[in-house]
Enzyme design. Structure first.
Site, PDB file in Angstrom:
ATOM      1  N   TYR A  60       0.839  -1.206   0.000  1.00 33.97           N
ATOM      2  CA  TYR A  60       0.000   0.000   0.000  1.00 33.97           C
ATOM      3  C   TYR A  60       0.865   1.244   0.000  1.00 33.97           C
ATOM      4  O   TYR A  60       0.574   2.229  -0.691  1.00 33.97           O
ATOM      5  CB  TYR A  60      -0.931  -0.002   1.224  1.00 33.97           C
ATOM      6  CG  TYR A  60      -1.937   1.125   1.167  1.00 33.97           C
ATOM      7  CD1 TYR A  60      -3.175   0.938   0.572  1.00 33.97           C
ATOM      8  CD2 TYR A  60      -1.633   2.389   1.696  1.00 33.97           C
ATOM      9  CE1 TYR A  60      -4.092   1.971   0.488  1.00 33.97           C
ATOM     10  CE2 TYR A  60      -2.544   3.432   1.617  1.00 33.97           C
ATOM     11  CZ  TYR A  60      -3.771   3.216   1.013  1.00 33.97           C
ATOM     12  OH  TYR A  60      -4.673   4.244   0.928  1.00 33.97           O
ATOM     13  N   PHE A 112      -7.599  22.182 -23.930  1.00 35.66           N
ATOM     14  CA  PHE A 112      -7.914  20.767 -24.049  1.00 35.66           C
ATOM     15  C   PHE A 112      -9.136  20.513 -23.172  1.00 35.66           C
ATOM     16  O   PHE A 112      -9.304  21.134 -22.124  1.00 35.66           O
ATOM     17  CB  PHE A 112      -6.753  19.841 -23.673  1.00 35.66           C
ATOM     18  CG  PHE A 112      -7.141  18.400 -23.912  1.00 35.66           C
ATOM     19  CD1 PHE A 112      -7.286  17.924 -25.205  1.00 35.66           C
ATOM     20  CD2 PHE A 112      -7.456  17.566 -22.858  1.00 35.66           C
ATOM     21  CE1 PHE A 112      -7.747  16.636 -25.445  1.00 35.66           C
ATOM     22  CE2 PHE A 112      -7.911  16.273 -23.087  1.00 35.66           C
ATOM     23  CZ  PHE A 112      -8.050  15.808 -24.388  1.00 35.66           C
ATOM     24  N   THR A 113      -9.986  19.572 -23.600  1.00 34.82           N
ATOM     25  CA  THR A 113     -11.307  19.387 -22.982  1.00 34.82           C
ATOM     26  C   THR A 113     -11.236  19.191 -21.455  1.00 34.82           C
ATOM     27  O   THR A 113     -11.815  19.976 -20.698  1.00 34.82           O
ATOM     28  CB  THR A 113     -12.008  18.173 -23.625  1.00 34.82           C
ATOM     29  OG1 THR A 113     -11.115  17.063 -23.587  1.00 34.82           O
ATOM     30  CG2 THR A 113     -12.379  18.462 -25.079  1.00 34.82           C
ATOM     31  N   ASP A 203       1.632  20.515 -20.260  1.00 37.02           N
ATOM     32  CA  ASP A 203       0.893  19.286 -20.444  1.00 37.02           C
ATOM     33  C   ASP A 203       1.833  18.432 -21.287  1.00 37.02           C
ATOM     34  O   ASP A 203       1.987  18.643 -22.484  1.00 37.02           O
ATOM     35  CB  ASP A 203      -0.437  19.535 -21.161  1.00 37.02           C
ATOM     36  CG  ASP A 203      -1.208  18.231 -21.341  1.00 37.02           C
ATOM     37  OD1 ASP A 203      -0.548  17.182 -21.524  1.00 37.02           O
ATOM     38  OD2 ASP A 203      -2.443  18.244 -21.303  1.00 37.02           O
ATOM     39  N   LYS A 246      -0.500   7.946 -23.208  1.00 38.57           N
ATOM     40  CA  LYS A 246      -0.033   8.299 -24.553  1.00 38.57           C
ATOM     41  C   LYS A 246       1.464   7.989 -24.653  1.00 38.57           C
ATOM     42  O   LYS A 246       1.855   6.841 -24.802  1.00 38.57           O
ATOM     43  CB  LYS A 246      -0.326   9.770 -24.848  1.00 38.57           C
ATOM     44  CG  LYS A 246      -1.786  10.065 -25.175  1.00 38.57           C
ATOM     45  CD  LYS A 246      -2.656  10.175 -23.956  1.00 38.57           C
ATOM     46  CE  LYS A 246      -3.982  10.850 -24.204  1.00 38.57           C
ATOM     47  NZ  LYS A 246      -4.831  10.882 -23.005  1.00 38.57           N
ATOM     48  N   ARG A 370     -13.523  16.246 -33.270  1.00 45.39           N
ATOM     49  CA  ARG A 370     -12.833  17.295 -32.512  1.00 45.39           C
ATOM     50  C   ARG A 370     -13.275  18.615 -33.120  1.00 45.39           C
ATOM     51  O   ARG A 370     -12.619  19.177 -33.984  1.00 45.39           O
ATOM     52  CB  ARG A 370     -11.309  17.154 -32.587  1.00 45.39           C
ATOM     53  CG  ARG A 370     -10.744  15.949 -31.885  1.00 45.39           C
ATOM     54  CD  ARG A 370     -10.382  16.123 -30.429  1.00 45.39           C
ATOM     55  NE  ARG A 370     -11.460  16.017 -29.468  1.00 45.39           N
ATOM     56  CZ  ARG A 370     -11.316  15.561 -28.220  1.00 45.39           C
ATOM     57  NH1 ARG A 370     -10.138  15.110 -27.811  1.00 45.39           N
ATOM     58  NH2 ARG A 370     -12.299  15.556 -27.374  1.00 45.39           N
ATOM     59  N   PHE A 437     -19.071  15.385 -25.520  1.00 43.55           N
ATOM     60  CA  PHE A 437     -18.718  14.552 -26.666  1.00 43.55           C
ATOM     61  C   PHE A 437     -18.624  13.075 -26.312  1.00 43.55           C
ATOM     62  O   PHE A 437     -18.822  12.212 -27.159  1.00 43.55           O
ATOM     63  CB  PHE A 437     -17.385  15.018 -27.296  1.00 43.55           C
ATOM     64  CG  PHE A 437     -16.241  15.046 -26.324  1.00 43.55           C
ATOM     65  CD1 PHE A 437     -16.051  16.130 -25.491  1.00 43.55           C
ATOM     66  CD2 PHE A 437     -15.353  13.989 -26.248  1.00 43.55           C
ATOM     67  CE1 PHE A 437     -14.999  16.150 -24.578  1.00 43.55           C
ATOM     68  CE2 PHE A 437     -14.295  14.003 -25.353  1.00 43.55           C
ATOM     69  CZ  PHE A 437     -14.126  15.091 -24.515  1.00 43.55           C
TER      70      PHE A 437
HETATM   71  N1  F0G Z   1      -4.050  16.375 -21.953  1.00 44.14           N
HETATM   72  C1  F0G Z   1      -4.072  16.015 -23.242  1.00 44.14           C
HETATM   73  C2  F0G Z   1      -3.307  16.826 -24.227  1.00 44.14           C
HETATM   74  C3  F0G Z   1      -4.798  14.902 -23.660  1.00 44.14           C
HETATM   75  O1  F0G Z   1      -4.800  14.571 -24.946  1.00 44.14           O
HETATM   76  C4  F0G Z   1      -5.518  14.154 -22.709  1.00 44.14           C
HETATM   77  C5  F0G Z   1      -6.331  13.006 -23.088  1.00 44.14           C
HETATM   78  C6  F0G Z   1      -5.472  14.560 -21.361  1.00 44.14           C
HETATM   79  C7  F0G Z   1      -4.723  15.678 -21.026  1.00 44.14           C
HETATM   80  C8  F0G Z   1      -6.239  13.849 -20.294  1.00 44.14           C
HETATM   81  O2  F0G Z   1      -5.631  12.642 -20.014  1.00 44.14           O
HETATM   82  O3  F0G Z   1      -7.327  10.929 -20.670  1.00 44.14           O
HETATM   83  O4  F0G Z   1      -5.390  10.362 -19.213  1.00 44.14           O
HETATM   84  O5  F0G Z   1      -7.234  11.723 -18.330  1.00 44.14           O
HETATM   85  N2  F0G Z   1      -6.646  12.781 -24.270  1.00 44.14           N
HETATM   86  C9  F0G Z   1      -7.375  11.654 -24.776  1.00 44.14           C
HETATM   87  C10 F0G Z   1      -7.566  11.821 -26.256  1.00 44.14           C
HETATM   88  C11 F0G Z   1      -8.649  11.365 -24.041  1.00 44.14           C
HETATM   89  O6  F0G Z   1      -8.247  10.956 -26.833  1.00 44.14           O
HETATM   90  O7  F0G Z   1      -7.028  12.750 -26.856  1.00 44.14           O
HETATM   91  P1  F0G Z   1      -6.449  11.343 -19.532  1.00 44.14           P
END
Ligand code: F0G
Length: 476
Positions: A60, A112-113, A203, A246, A370, A437
């Site tokens: 843990y 970014f979303t 990021d 990624k 997108r 989305f």
């Molecule tokens: N920042 C970027 C640039 C991303 O592309 C993503 C995720 C995140 C943060 C968030 O990371 O998904 O691990 O919580 N992108 C995915 C995509 C969902 O399909 O582009 P996460």
């Protein structure tokens, strides 16, 4: 390891997309032939990573896999402290909560979303200061992710540095088409921020891909290794958020990494509330081991050249057929310009969403929108945001597909390009409040805009060619 691919028929796909509300996120992966929805968590792990999975220390507290991960992050990203999280948005949440005060402004090179939503949930407002070229699909600027320093300067003067908790620097810029930032621009942005005592957080989700573009296109870096470029990029920043799904070549995991001792303490205190203890933060020991090994593999020049080479291969096939895509070709996928592809569909009928659905029906290839659906509604006015970029993303998982899969994908996109007039727009039947989305549902708009009503691609059959049915398996 290989995973069988599922062949489907046109009628099956028509049924599947209708049941999924014309949202490719709601399809069952069983119904997908070639899955280009995302490069997130869809990587194939190496033999070395799988071997590491057997060495998980699932204590843990104080897992040795965490120590290894922290050391690996120090070596390759250069930050002293690592706060592990279950994935990237966990890190964004913690960073937003510890830095942003209500009423604060967070400038960045395009939104970014998930990042923006966490900034907004903490009471902040995102401000876009990316260069104008980033919003132009045809601009050939080699570093379209660059920050416009004049825009940033203006924001600092207007709202005051005290109201800017941090600068968010995406490397690369996902929503612009995986476009990189130059080292010169990273340095200049960091200097401007530092002069105003504004911390800079990367990021770093696709920072290795960014490093590759710097090596390839920025004078003076031709002979610098990817690892050294990555370290230099991070050297200009105070910390980073990371979606390990990624660049880090794993299926799950993320982290917040930073240098400041006091801030790290606050982040560690926050992570125990939302993620898990500060030595695992939502990951199993074996996941942390796989991520540490993935980071080491990710900075290999041969790996990153092959990865981005695949993206370029697919992009070039589409360029050769005059399909409108975002130029230059970016790091993690091909972004088809749905506004030029479907000029007969107004943006409030979501051309990129419609194109994603039509591509799936045509061949079982799954991409994602997108554009206006992803952009959501303005947090203050509640109005739909209508971004300049309205894109269908075809995202390449790392180390998964072969050139044959890319040929099939291109063939289907080109086929659709030739019958594009038949694709019709979509309207919401269900709109979730946040990150809509992912879970929204749609229906095709009425037949009035369908030029050839006999065979609207979203609702009726479009046959597969033999070549699209030729592949059997995919490494995973
Ligand atoms: N920042 C970027 C640039 C991303 O592309 C993503 C995720 C995140 C943060 C968030 O990371 O998904 O691990 O919580 N992108 C995915 C995509 C969902 O399909 O582009 P996460």
């Amino acid at each position: 390891m290989v995973e069988p691919l599922t062949m489907t028929t046109s009628p099956q796909r028509e049924r599947a997309i209708a049941e999924a509300g014309f949202n490719t996120f709601l399809l069952s992966s069983n119904d997908v032939y070639i899955d280009l929805l995302t490069d997130s968590g869809t990587n194939a792990m190496s033999d070395n990573q799988w071997a590491g999975m057997m060495l998980g220390d699932e204590a843990y507290a104080g897992s040795r896999n965490f120590e290894k991960l922290e050391n690996t992050i120090r070596t390759h990203y250069g930050f002293r402290h690592t706060i592990p999280t279950h994935q990237g948005r966990g890190a964004e949440h913690i960073l937003s909560q510890i830095l942003i005060h209500p009423g604060g402004y967070v400038p960045g090179n395009m939104y970014f979303t998930t990042t923006r939503l966490h900034q907004e949930l903490a009471g902040g407002t995102f401000v876009d200061v990316i260069i104008d070229e980033a919003h132009e699909p045809c601009s050939e600027h080699p570093f379209k992710g660059n920050v416009d320093l004049a825009k940033l300067d203006r924001v600092i003067n207007e709202v005051g540095a005290n109201n800017i908790p941090y600068f968010c620097l995406h490397t690369t810029v996902n929503m612009a088409g995986g476009q990189p930032v130059s080292m010169e621009n990273i340095q200049a942005t960091a200097e401007l921020c530092r002069a105003h005592r504004i911390p800079v957080f990367l990021d770093a989700t696709r920072a290795v891909e960014n490093a590759y573009f710097i090596k390839r296109s920025e004078a003076g870096f031709e002979n610098t290794s990817i690892a050294d470029i990555l370290l230099q990029m991070c050297g200009h920043a105070d910390g980073c958020t990371m979606s390990g799904k990624k660049d880090c070549l794993v299926n799950i995991g993320g982290f917040l990494a930073l240098n400041d001792d006091e801030l790290a303490e606050r982040a560690r205190n926050m992570v125990v509330v939302f993620e898990g203890l500060h030595t695992y933060g939502g990951m199993a020991g074996r996941d942390m081991e796989a991520m540490a090994r993935g980071i080491e593999e990710s900075v290999s020049y041969d790996h990153i050249r092959a990865r981005i080479g695949q993206v370029e291969y697919l992009g070039q096939l589409l360029i050769d057929a005059d399909v409108p895509i975002v130029r230059p070709i970016g790091g993690h996928g091909i972004f088809v310009d749905a506004k030029r592809f479907l000029p007969h569909i107004p943006q409030n009928e979501f051309p990129a969403q419609a194109l994603a659905a039509a591509l799936y029906v045509d061949s079982g290839v799954r991409g994602m929108e997108r554009g206006a659906v992803s952009a959501g509604r303005d947090a203050k006015t509640g109005e739909n945001r209508l971004p300049r970029l309205e894109l269908l993303r075809l995202t390449l998982p790392r180390r998964v597909y072969t050139q044959a899969h890319l040929d099939v994908t291109a063939e289907s996109v080109i086929d659709l390009w030739e019958k594009r007039d038949r694709i019709r727009g979509l309207k919401f039947t269900f709109e979730p409040e946040r990150l809509r989305f992912f879970q929204a549902r749609f229906a095709p708009v009425g037949a009035e805009r369908v030029l050839d009503d006999a065979d609207p691609v979203n609702t009726q059959s479009s046959s597969l060619t033999d070549s699209r049915e030729s592949d059997q398996a995919v490494t995973h």
